[in-house]
Enzyme design. Structure first.
Site, PDB file in Angstrom:
ATOM      1  N   SER A 283      28.440  33.110  45.464  1.00 30.86           N
ATOM      2  CA  SER A 283      28.200  33.858  46.700  1.00 30.86           C
ATOM      3  C   SER A 283      27.866  35.319  46.405  1.00 30.86           C
ATOM      4  O   SER A 283      28.150  35.829  45.312  1.00 30.86           O
ATOM      5  CB  SER A 283      29.485  33.772  47.555  1.00 30.86           C
ATOM      6  OG  SER A 283      29.344  34.493  48.759  1.00 30.86           O
TER       7      SER A 283
ATOM      8  N   ILE B 152      27.341  39.122  45.744  1.00 32.79           N
ATOM      9  CA  ILE B 152      26.879  39.992  44.647  1.00 32.79           C
ATOM     10  C   ILE B 152      26.751  39.208  43.338  1.00 32.79           C
ATOM     11  O   ILE B 152      25.799  39.397  42.575  1.00 32.79           O
ATOM     12  CB  ILE B 152      27.849  41.187  44.483  1.00 32.79           C
ATOM     13  CG1 ILE B 152      27.827  42.061  45.746  1.00 32.79           C
ATOM     14  CG2 ILE B 152      27.497  42.026  43.252  1.00 32.79           C
ATOM     15  CD1 ILE B 152      28.942  43.104  45.822  1.00 32.79           C
TER      16      ILE B 152
ATOM     17  N   SER C   9      35.323  48.967  43.653  1.00 37.24           N
ATOM     18  CA  SER C   9      34.981  49.234  45.066  1.00 37.24           C
ATOM     19  C   SER C   9      35.345  50.670  45.411  1.00 37.24           C
ATOM     20  O   SER C   9      36.255  51.253  44.816  1.00 37.24           O
ATOM     21  CB  SER C   9      35.782  48.297  45.977  1.00 37.24           C
ATOM     22  OG  SER C   9      35.647  48.677  47.331  1.00 37.24           O
TER      23      SER C   9
ATOM     24  N   TYR D 137      44.227  44.640  48.476  1.00 42.03           N
ATOM     25  CA  TYR D 137      42.831  44.854  48.033  1.00 42.03           C
ATOM     26  C   TYR D 137      42.636  46.238  47.435  1.00 42.03           C
ATOM     27  O   TYR D 137      42.187  46.358  46.284  1.00 42.03           O
ATOM     28  CB  TYR D 137      41.852  44.580  49.176  1.00 42.03           C
ATOM     29  CG  TYR D 137      40.419  44.685  48.726  1.00 42.03           C
ATOM     30  CD1 TYR D 137      39.813  43.662  47.998  1.00 42.03           C
ATOM     31  CD2 TYR D 137      39.665  45.833  48.981  1.00 42.03           C
ATOM     32  CE1 TYR D 137      38.502  43.766  47.550  1.00 42.03           C
ATOM     33  CE2 TYR D 137      38.348  45.942  48.539  1.00 42.03           C
ATOM     34  CZ  TYR D 137      37.778  44.905  47.834  1.00 42.03           C
ATOM     35  OH  TYR D 137      36.476  45.012  47.385  1.00 42.03           O
TER      36      TYR D 137
HETATM   37  N1  LIG Z   1      30.896  42.942  49.979  1.00 42.26           N
HETATM   38  C1  LIG Z   1      31.412  44.159  49.959  1.00 42.26           C
HETATM   39  O1  LIG Z   1      31.367  44.895  50.954  1.00 42.26           O
HETATM   40  C2  LIG Z   1      32.035  44.688  48.693  1.00 42.26           C
HETATM   41  C3  LIG Z   1      32.292  46.065  48.606  1.00 42.26           C
HETATM   42  C4  LIG Z   1      32.884  46.570  47.443  1.00 42.26           C
HETATM   43  C5  LIG Z   1      33.222  45.711  46.408  1.00 42.26           C
HETATM   44  N2  LIG Z   1      32.978  44.372  46.530  1.00 42.26           N
HETATM   45  C6  LIG Z   1      33.381  43.510  45.424  1.00 42.26           C
HETATM   46  O2  LIG Z   1      32.282  42.765  44.969  1.00 42.26           O
HETATM   47  C7  LIG Z   1      32.747  41.549  44.377  1.00 42.26           C
HETATM   48  C8  LIG Z   1      31.932  40.393  44.929  1.00 42.26           C
HETATM   49  O3  LIG Z   1      32.153  40.332  46.323  1.00 42.26           O
HETATM   50  P1  LIG Z   1      31.113  39.683  47.333  1.00 42.26           P
HETATM   51  O4  LIG Z   1      30.923  40.665  48.417  1.00 42.26           O
HETATM   52  O5  LIG Z   1      29.937  39.158  46.618  1.00 42.26           O
HETATM   53  O6  LIG Z   1      32.063  38.516  47.917  1.00 42.26           O
HETATM   54  P2  LIG Z   1      31.843  36.951  48.102  1.00 42.26           P
HETATM   55  O7  LIG Z   1      33.017  36.465  48.858  1.00 42.26           O
HETATM   56  O8  LIG Z   1      30.478  36.719  48.670  1.00 42.26           O
HETATM   57  O9  LIG Z   1      31.884  36.393  46.599  1.00 42.26           O
HETATM   58  C9  LIG Z   1      33.062  36.364  45.829  1.00 42.26           C
HETATM   59  C10 LIG Z   1      33.020  35.133  44.940  1.00 42.26           C
HETATM   60  O10 LIG Z   1      34.204  35.137  44.103  1.00 42.26           O
HETATM   61  C11 LIG Z   1      34.639  33.790  43.995  1.00 42.26           C
HETATM   62  N3  LIG Z   1      36.065  33.698  43.662  1.00 42.26           N
HETATM   63  C12 LIG Z   1      37.108  34.040  44.465  1.00 42.26           C
HETATM   64  N4  LIG Z   1      38.275  33.730  43.880  1.00 42.26           N
HETATM   65  C13 LIG Z   1      37.976  33.190  42.669  1.00 42.26           C
HETATM   66  C14 LIG Z   1      38.768  32.660  41.613  1.00 42.26           C
HETATM   67  N5  LIG Z   1      40.103  32.587  41.708  1.00 42.26           N
HETATM   68  N6  LIG Z   1      38.147  32.207  40.501  1.00 42.26           N
HETATM   69  C15 LIG Z   1      36.784  32.224  40.421  1.00 42.26           C
HETATM   70  N7  LIG Z   1      35.989  32.707  41.406  1.00 42.26           N
HETATM   71  C16 LIG Z   1      36.562  33.173  42.520  1.00 42.26           C
HETATM   72  C17 LIG Z   1      34.364  33.203  45.388  1.00 42.26           C
HETATM   73  O11 LIG Z   1      34.373  31.786  45.379  1.00 42.26           O
HETATM   74  C18 LIG Z   1      33.021  33.819  45.724  1.00 42.26           C
HETATM   75  O12 LIG Z   1      31.943  32.996  45.340  1.00 42.26           O
HETATM   76  C19 LIG Z   1      34.247  41.467  44.690  1.00 42.26           C
HETATM   77  O13 LIG Z   1      34.982  41.854  43.557  1.00 42.26           O
HETATM   78  C20 LIG Z   1      34.417  42.483  45.806  1.00 42.26           C
HETATM   79  O14 LIG Z   1      35.709  43.025  45.836  1.00 42.26           O
HETATM   80  C21 LIG Z   1      32.392  43.848  47.630  1.00 42.26           C
END
Ligand SMILES: NC(=O)c1ccc[n+]([C@@H]2O[C@H](COP(=O)([O-])OP(=O)(O)OC[C@H]3O[C@@H](n4cnc5c(N)ncnc54)[C@H](O)[C@@H]3O)[C@@H](O)[C@H]2O)c1
Length: 261
Positions: free
Chosen positions: A14, A16, A116, A156
């Site tokens: 999913s 990023i 983040s 978080y």
């Molecule tokens: N989207 C935002 O606004 C944002 C902002 C700052 C930082 N981030 C960070 O970016 C990163 C990616 O987030 P995203 O927005 O793409 O979220 P997302 O929910 O789209 O993707 C996260 C992915 O991590 C996987 N995952 C979760 N738990 C897991 C585990 N135990 N083992 C293996 N995989 C696991 C999920 O299945 C998912 O596919 C995260 O670390 C998030 O904290 C996101």
């Protein structure tokens, strides 16, 4: 830029992680994706794994090839499942994977941690962060959370504070430094992904809307992935222990407010 490199990317099902895997493939890398969920359209190889436990991380490391050029730690939880599970994935699992993978990372390789803007408070909360980062290995996370009185809604931001602190420590950690493995972080602001809705529940609409309003829009997947991959590349060979905000200027605007300039 990444031709012939093998890059391990977590969180590829999913958001990023998925975009980073797609772009890495387009830039010539061999991608090994990792996620607890099956991706709809896998790029390169895929290993289903859950990094929230020591056993999950050990099984994953054992299943990987002997030579990997870079690790992108992208998988993460939003905090909506509570502090214990969030810290287990976003920090202790991520760190255990990085340390377990170190012998398979080639000399001069790279680790990129997706942190983040939510981890901005690591300096203000340095004592707690240093204490929690100082617990080695994959601890009993429920115990750590109880001992440090981390509330569920803090899970978080605390996970990202620990990650930003550890990134700077890891850059000097013998395990990595002795083989020239660089460790850096990328800190997005709000990005349009499935997790953003959960952030709204955890952090509140007001906080997320104000962050977006400061810089005019939310980030997109295409804003984040190239920076993660630049840090994996040899073009970043002298960048180590750094946190690169990728947020349209959000951190700069918060700095101006907090530091009064
Ligand atoms: N989207 C935002 O606004 C944002 C902002 C700052 C930082 N981030 C960070 O970016 C990163 C990616 O987030 P995203 O927005 O793409 O979220 P997302 O929910 O789209 O993707 C996260 C992915 O991590 C996987 N995952 C979760 N738990 C897991 C585990 N135990 N083992 C293996 N995989 C696991 C999920 O299945 C998912 O596919 C995260 O670390 C998030 O904290 C996101």
């Amino acid at each position: 830029m990444l031709f012939g490199k093998t890059i391990l990317i977590t969180g590829v099902a999913s958001g990023i992680g998925a975009r980073t895997a797609e772009l890495a493939g387009q830039l010539g890398a061999d991608v090994i994706g990792v996620d607890v969920r099956e991706p709809a359209a896998p790029v390169g190889g895929f290993v289903k794994a859950d990094i929230s436990s020591r056993a999950g991380v050990d099984d994953l490391v054992a299943s990987l090839p002997q030579r990997i050029d870079a690790l992108c730690n992208v998988a993460g939880l939003s905090g909506n499942t509570g502090a214990v599970s969030t810290l287990a994935v976003n920090f202790y699992g991520l760190r255990a994977l990085s340390e377990g993978l170190a012998p398979k990372l080639r000399e001069g390789g790279a680790i990129v941690n997706v942190a983040s803007i939510a981890g901005y408070g690591w300096r203000a909360n340095l004592n707690r962060a240093a204490s929690m980062v100082g617990i080695e290995g994959f601890p009993d996370v429920a115990r750590v959370v109880a001992d440090h009185q981390v509330k569920n809604e803090e899970g978080y931001p605390v996970s990202k504070e620990l990650l930003l602190l550890w990134t700077q420590r890891a850059a000097r950690q013998e395990l990595f430094r002795s083989r020239g493995i660089r460790v850096n972080a990328v800190s997005p602001g709000p990005v349009e992904t499935p997790i953003l809705k959960q952030f709204r529940n955890v952090l509140g609409d007001a906080r997320v809307d104000s962050d977006i309003a400061r810089v005019g829009r939310a980030g997109t997947l295409g804003d984040i992935a190239p920076v993660v991959l630049f840090l994996c590349s040899d073009g970043a060979r002298w960048v180590n222990g750094a946190n690169v905000p990728v947020d349209g200027g959000l951190e700069a605007s918060i700095n101006a407010e907090v530091l009064g300039f």
